[in-house]
Design an enzyme around this catalytic site. Structure first.
Site, PDB file in Angstrom:
ATOM      1  N   ASN A 146      29.229  28.504   6.713  1.00  0.00           N
ATOM      2  CA  ASN A 146      30.565  27.498   6.472  1.00  0.00           C
ATOM      3  C   ASN A 146      30.312  26.963   4.461  1.00  0.00           C
ATOM      4  OD1 ASN A 146      31.111  25.198   6.664  1.00  0.00           O
ATOM      5  ND2 ASN A 146      29.214  24.209   7.649  1.00  0.00           N
ATOM      6  N   TRP A 147      31.615  26.997   4.251  1.00  0.00           N
ATOM      7  CA  TRP A 147      31.988  26.924   2.870  1.00  0.00           C
ATOM      8  C   TRP A 147      31.974  25.198   2.655  1.00  0.00           C
ATOM      9  CZ3 TRP A 147      35.825  30.524   0.575  1.00  0.00           C
ATOM     10  CH2 TRP A 147      35.429  32.022   1.139  1.00  0.00           C
ATOM     11  N   LYS A 148      32.217  24.867   3.938  1.00  0.00           N
ATOM     12  CA  LYS A 148      32.620  23.031   3.777  1.00  0.00           C
ATOM     13  C   LYS A 148      34.116  23.356   3.125  1.00  0.00           C
ATOM     14  CE  LYS A 148      27.638  22.194   4.026  1.00  0.00           C
ATOM     15  NZ  LYS A 148      26.175  21.515   4.293  1.00  0.00           N
TER      16      LYS A 148
ATOM     17  N   HIS B 198      29.310  19.752  13.751  1.00  0.00           N
ATOM     18  CA  HIS B 198      28.385  20.095  13.366  1.00  0.00           C
ATOM     19  C   HIS B 198      28.289  18.876  12.614  1.00  0.00           C
ATOM     20  CE1 HIS B 198      27.621  20.632   8.834  1.00  0.00           C
ATOM     21  NE2 HIS B 198      27.253  21.755   9.072  1.00  0.00           N
TER      22      HIS B 198
ATOM     23  N   GLU C  78      28.119  16.717  10.652  1.00  0.00           N
ATOM     24  CA  GLU C  78      28.896  16.356   9.029  1.00  0.00           C
ATOM     25  C   GLU C  78      29.874  15.210  10.165  1.00  0.00           C
ATOM     26  OE1 GLU C  78      28.848  18.968   6.283  1.00  0.00           O
ATOM     27  OE2 GLU C  78      27.440  18.750   5.857  1.00  0.00           O
TER      28      GLU C  78
ATOM     29  N   GLU D   7      20.445  22.658  13.645  1.00  0.00           N
ATOM     30  CA  GLU D   7      20.929  22.501  12.547  1.00  0.00           C
ATOM     31  C   GLU D   7      19.764  21.424  12.548  1.00  0.00           C
ATOM     32  OE1 GLU D   7      23.950  24.295  10.202  1.00  0.00           O
ATOM     33  OE2 GLU D   7      24.963  22.929  10.971  1.00  0.00           O
TER      34      GLU D   7
ATOM     35  N   GLY E   5      21.804  20.547   3.945  1.00  0.00           N
ATOM     36  CA  GLY E   5      22.072  19.905   2.056  1.00  0.00           C
ATOM     37  C   GLY E   5      20.837  19.765   1.118  1.00  0.00           C
TER      38      GLY E   5
ATOM     39  N   SER F 146      19.025  24.425   5.272  1.00  0.00           N
ATOM     40  CA  SER F 146      18.786  25.214   3.407  1.00  0.00           C
ATOM     41  C   SER F 146      18.142  26.220   3.645  1.00  0.00           C
ATOM     42  CB  SER F 146      17.747  23.251   2.962  1.00  0.00           C
ATOM     43  OG  SER F 146      18.241  22.594   2.530  1.00  0.00           O
TER      44      SER F 146
ATOM     45  N   GLY G 281      25.036  26.697   4.793  1.00  0.00           N
ATOM     46  CA  GLY G 281      25.966  26.481   3.859  1.00  0.00           C
ATOM     47  C   GLY G 281      26.177  26.416   2.406  1.00  0.00           C
ATOM     48  N   GLY G 282      25.171  25.263   1.436  1.00  0.00           N
ATOM     49  CA  GLY G 282      24.913  25.730   0.131  1.00  0.00           C
ATOM     50  C   GLY G 282      25.210  27.394  -0.541  1.00  0.00           C
TER      51      GLY G 282
HETATM   52  C1  PEP Z   1      25.000  24.175   7.185  1.00  0.00           C
HETATM   53  O1  PEP Z   1      26.221  23.206   6.707  1.00  0.00           O
HETATM   54  O2  PEP Z   1      26.103  23.909   8.349  1.00  0.00           O
HETATM   55  C2  PEP Z   1      24.065  23.955   6.465  1.00  0.00           C
HETATM   56  C3  PEP Z   1      22.913  24.157   6.791  1.00  0.00           C
HETATM   57  O3  PEP Z   1      24.663  23.521   5.121  1.00  0.00           O
HETATM   58  P1  PEP Z   1      22.266  24.066   3.946  1.00  0.00           P
HETATM   59  O4  PEP Z   1      22.171  25.402   4.176  1.00  0.00           O
HETATM   60  O5  PEP Z   1      23.587  23.661   2.933  1.00  0.00           O
HETATM   61  O6  PEP Z   1      21.888  23.017   4.283  1.00  0.00           O
END
Ligand code: PEP
Length: 251
Positions: free
Chosen positions: A9-11, A96, A98, A168, A174, A214, A235-236
């Site tokens: 997920n590039w956000k 998601h 967010e 999640e 994040g 994470s 994500g990151g």
């Molecule tokens: C996400 O955006 O779905 C996510 C899990 O982010 P991260 O890996 O940065 O925690």
């Protein structure tokens, strides 16, 4: 045997140049041989068409990060399922955390989005998860059950067979704070049981349940070893080809 699914997920990161650089790095690292797992990238809307042409002939699949549930109309700033299909998407992330917290998406809206995505031939990656406060209150399972029941309301077994669930925990997204493999496995097992009760043991046995929060190259293998963890939503760590490739290799 469920094939693992690793999604990135590039956000709200990566313009067109950065999209090309990251996808070329991933393609080079993966090659064109059949990977042992399914790999999905979810760039921002503005990069989808470019990503779709760069990924032609690659095993990497394309997804979007969100969509609206209406067919078309005066919904300024929104994107429809048909638009995502025409841009080359096969998957779409829905619900998601967010979107739920910053953009106030409810379980009801998420349910409409899942139905529209399925009706348009997109496969939803349906995100659920508890906040830290909910975990500390001991109501994680109730929260997950409600999100599943309301998010999947009105769907049949055939629909649910096309859905990926991403567990999640909000406190792990994040933050650098990952659920332990045991905590994640416990939640995944619970989710699979709810799917079994609500739909059927066969659907529960086949459904892909990803962990997200994470996930990094150094914790991916331990998480992915758990019986009910069928992949990761990253994500990151998906924003650099090396770290995303390392997670893909763990799967
Ligand atoms: C996400 O955006 O779905 C996510 C899990 O982010 P991260 O890996 O940065 O925690």
């Amino acid at each position: 045997m469920r094939k693992k699914v690793i999604a990135g997920n590039w956000k709200m990161y990566n313009d067109l140049d950065a999209t090309a650089e990251l996808l070329n790095g991933l393609k080079k690292g993966i090659g064109n041989s059949e990977a042992g797992c399914t790999v999905i990238v979810c760039p921002p809307y503005t990069s989808l068409s470019l990503a779709s042409s760069l990924l032609k002939g690659s095993i990497i699949k394309l997804g979007a990060q969100n969509m609206y549930f209406e067919e078309q109309g005066a919904f300024t700033g929104e994107i429809s399922a048909a638009m995502l299909k025409s841009a080359g998407c096969e998957y779409v992330i829905i619900g998601h955390s967010e979107r739920r917290t910053i953009f106030r998406e409810t379980n009801g809206m998420i349910n409409l989005k899942i139905k529209k995505a399925l009706g348009s031939g997109l496969k939803p990656v349906f995100c659920i998860g508890e906040t830290l406060e909910e975990r500390e209150k001991g109501i994680t399972n109730e929260v997950l059950k409600t999100q599943l029941e309301e998010g999947l309301a009105g769907l049949g077994e055939d629909d649910v067979n096309k859905i990926i669930i991403a567990y999640e925990p909000v406190w792990a997204i994040g933050t650098g704070r990952t659920a332990t493999p045991e905590q994640a496995q416990e939640a995944h097992k619970f989710i699979r049981n709810v799917i079994g009760e609500k739909f059927s043991p066969a659907v529960a046995g086949n459904i892909i349940i990803q962990y997200g929060g994470s996930v990094k190259p150094d914790n991916a293998a331990e998480l992915l070893k758990q019986e009910d963890i069928d992949g990761a939503l990253v994500g990151g760590a998906c924003l650099k080809a090396d770290s995303f490739l390392s997670i893909i290799r763990s799967a």
